[in-house]
Design a protein around this motif. Sequence first.
Motif, PDB file in Angstrom:
ATOM      1  N   ALA A 199       0.829  -1.209   0.000  1.00  0.00           N
ATOM      2  CA  ALA A 199       0.000   0.000   0.000  1.00  0.00           C
ATOM      3  C   ALA A 199       0.864   1.260   0.000  1.00  0.00           C
ATOM      4  N   SER A 200       1.959   1.246   0.791  1.00  0.00           N
ATOM      5  CA  SER A 200       2.836   2.417   0.858  1.00  0.00           C
ATOM      6  C   SER A 200       3.540   2.663  -0.483  1.00  0.00           C
ATOM      7  N   LEU A 245      12.077  -2.927   4.661  1.00  0.00           N
ATOM      8  CA  LEU A 245      11.125  -1.846   4.393  1.00  0.00           C
ATOM      9  C   LEU A 245       9.765  -2.161   4.995  1.00  0.00           C
ATOM     10  N   ASN A 246       9.379  -3.426   4.883  1.00  0.00           N
ATOM     11  CA  ASN A 246       8.086  -3.817   5.436  1.00  0.00           C
ATOM     12  C   ASN A 246       8.049  -3.620   6.951  1.00  0.00           C
ATOM     13  N   GLU A 257      11.229   9.074   3.505  1.00  0.00           N
ATOM     14  CA  GLU A 257      12.117   7.912   3.501  1.00  0.00           C
ATOM     15  C   GLU A 257      11.529   6.764   2.693  1.00  0.00           C
ATOM     16  N   ILE A 258      10.258   6.479   2.892  1.00  0.00           N
ATOM     17  CA  ILE A 258       9.601   5.400   2.152  1.00  0.00           C
ATOM     18  C   ILE A 258       9.458   5.789   0.681  1.00  0.00           C
ATOM     19  N   GLU A 259       9.160   7.059   0.419  1.00  0.00           N
ATOM     20  CA  GLU A 259       9.030   7.513  -0.971  1.00  0.00           C
ATOM     21  C   GLU A 259      10.354   7.369  -1.709  1.00  0.00           C
ATOM     22  N   ASP A 260      11.456   7.773  -1.056  1.00  0.00           N
ATOM     23  CA  ASP A 260      12.777   7.617  -1.684  1.00  0.00           C
ATOM     24  C   ASP A 260      13.074   6.145  -1.965  1.00  0.00           C
ATOM     25  N   ALA A 261      12.758   5.285  -1.013  1.00  0.00           N
ATOM     26  CA  ALA A 261      13.000   3.856  -1.199  1.00  0.00           C
ATOM     27  C   ALA A 261      12.155   3.310  -2.351  1.00  0.00           C
TER      28      ALA A 261
END
Length: 632
Positions: free
Chosen positions: A513-514, A580-581, A592-596
């Motif tokens: 979802a992210s 990441l999960n 941070e999650i967007e960059d990943a």
Amino acid sequence: MAAEKRSFQAEVSKLLHIVANSLYSEREVFLRELISNASDACDKLRYMALTQPDLAAGDADYRVDLTIDKDAGTLTISDNGVGMAEEEIHENLGTIARSGTEAFVAGLKDGDEGADVSQIGRFGVGFYSAFMVAEKVEVMSRKAGEDTAHRWVSDGLGEYTVEPVEKASRGTMITLHLKDDAKEYLEEARLGTVVKTYSDHIQIPVRLVKSEGEPERLNQASALWARSKSEIDDAQYAEFYKHVSHAFDDPWLTVHWRAEGVIEYASLLFVPTSRPFDLFHPERKHRVKLYVKRVFITDDCEGLVPSWLRFIKGVIDCEDLPLNVSREMLQNNPVVSKIGTALTKRMLNELKAKAEDDPESYKTFWENFGAVLKEGLYADAGDHKAALLGLSRFKSTAGDDLVSLADYMGRMKEGQEAIYYIVGESEDTIRSSPHLEGYRAKGVEVLLLSDPIDDFWVSMMFEGYEGKQFQSVTRGAADLDKVAAASDPEKTDEEKSEETAEETAPDLAPLVASLKLALGEKVKDVRVSQRLTDSAVCLVADEGDMDMNLERMLRQHKQVETASSRILEINPGHTVIKGLNDRVKGGKSGGEIEDAAYLLLDQARILDGDPPLDPLAFSRRLALMMSKGLSA
């Protein structure tokens, strides 16, 4: 009028330098090339005279004459064929007119004595072989129907001259001023041996003209294809192949037959051993000559040979067409159509027999001509698809050898419902694709397709092969769970279901979802992958979308404007995905999650041979991620 001096085209100068300075063990082939050209000139005029008889008026007995002048040290080859006008002399003798030859010449090392001069004939420049034996060449030619003749003179060192001259009759006369080490070609016996060896099959007489008495015929002047196979040996077939194709290799396959019945025709066809240099040039056509009652009509008969058999060379001689048939009439002629259908079927049967009797030799043929033969799978309406699929050979993940579809079917896993393939620019690139990881892990063989035509023909295989559909491993959902389940029948359905659930990691929903939220319309979807075992991510096309390699190729040729959105698959067992999960479950979000997410997407693009969406942003994100890793 004074003689006009010109320089050779750069490619010709280079070629002539190589010819003149290279060691060549069979220099006598120069005579074959010049006699063959003279024969072609006579054939062309004979055809033209069918509708314009005045062109051959008063001299319709076509011939090639050899004349020796020992005092002058010259050998002259003359014909009474169509001849050349001034502009044709410049085009044919001053330039390499056939497209693609320049690339061949550019690949030869200037002055390299090891250059493969034996391939000259493959490139339609056999005339220049005269400079292997001559220090100067004179060509005098008068075109049929014209009054003016011209003389071309060159020593092959960079320049030539052309001037108008008087010539009593049409045709071309080539005078070779022989080098000191080539005076053997002033001996009658030597010429007789060369003509008998290389040009015995030429249909028109090749004569030795003597100062006294009647000219002596040196060849049989009979159509080889009209003779019984029992009368012809392999050497004669080989020399006829070299004549009709202007090639220096030997034929890989010779097919000689005569059809009798409703339509009568004789055929003598060859498959070359070596790949012609212009095989994939857009203007490349077949090299099969059409004769009617032994009279040459054309070597460009549309409908006689399909484009995907254009490597075939030889002759078809039909008894059921009128001699005065025009090229326009041939285009939709039912006789030509029936001959073409029978020819295609016969050649496919001969190739099948060769593949069964000599599979190692057939592999060499396939490496040379397989990409062309596969064009038939795309272009043909269906009449020959089954035969072509049976003849096709492929590289696969099973090893380095070529495999047939029958080989592949024999190794299919229980529960496997499709013939899997992957298409890419090269075999090496394909073998390293992450899309193959899951298939390798399950022992499922995948065909590796790297020819440009592969994207097109495989998309036309709606009926599949032997009941199995073709399926790209880069498109749609992988169904490896079916293969895995079938591989161990002793396990219960519940156990298999539990194993599948464990392999796909039960709780990746927060990360999926992210990633969807971060990437938005940059991807069509994000899902857990069955096909990855080592890589973190890969991109796949949706079931109904165009295959990714095909779309990439079409974009390169401006046939597709924008790239389609793809599905991002993530590997549930990879440490990056697990990490990441865990972060998402722990409440991490935002930058941070967007960059990943973008780093994973760009990584998947790079693995497919595409650049990152935004190279500067990719570099920034990568540097930031490395900094955090090093400071941790």
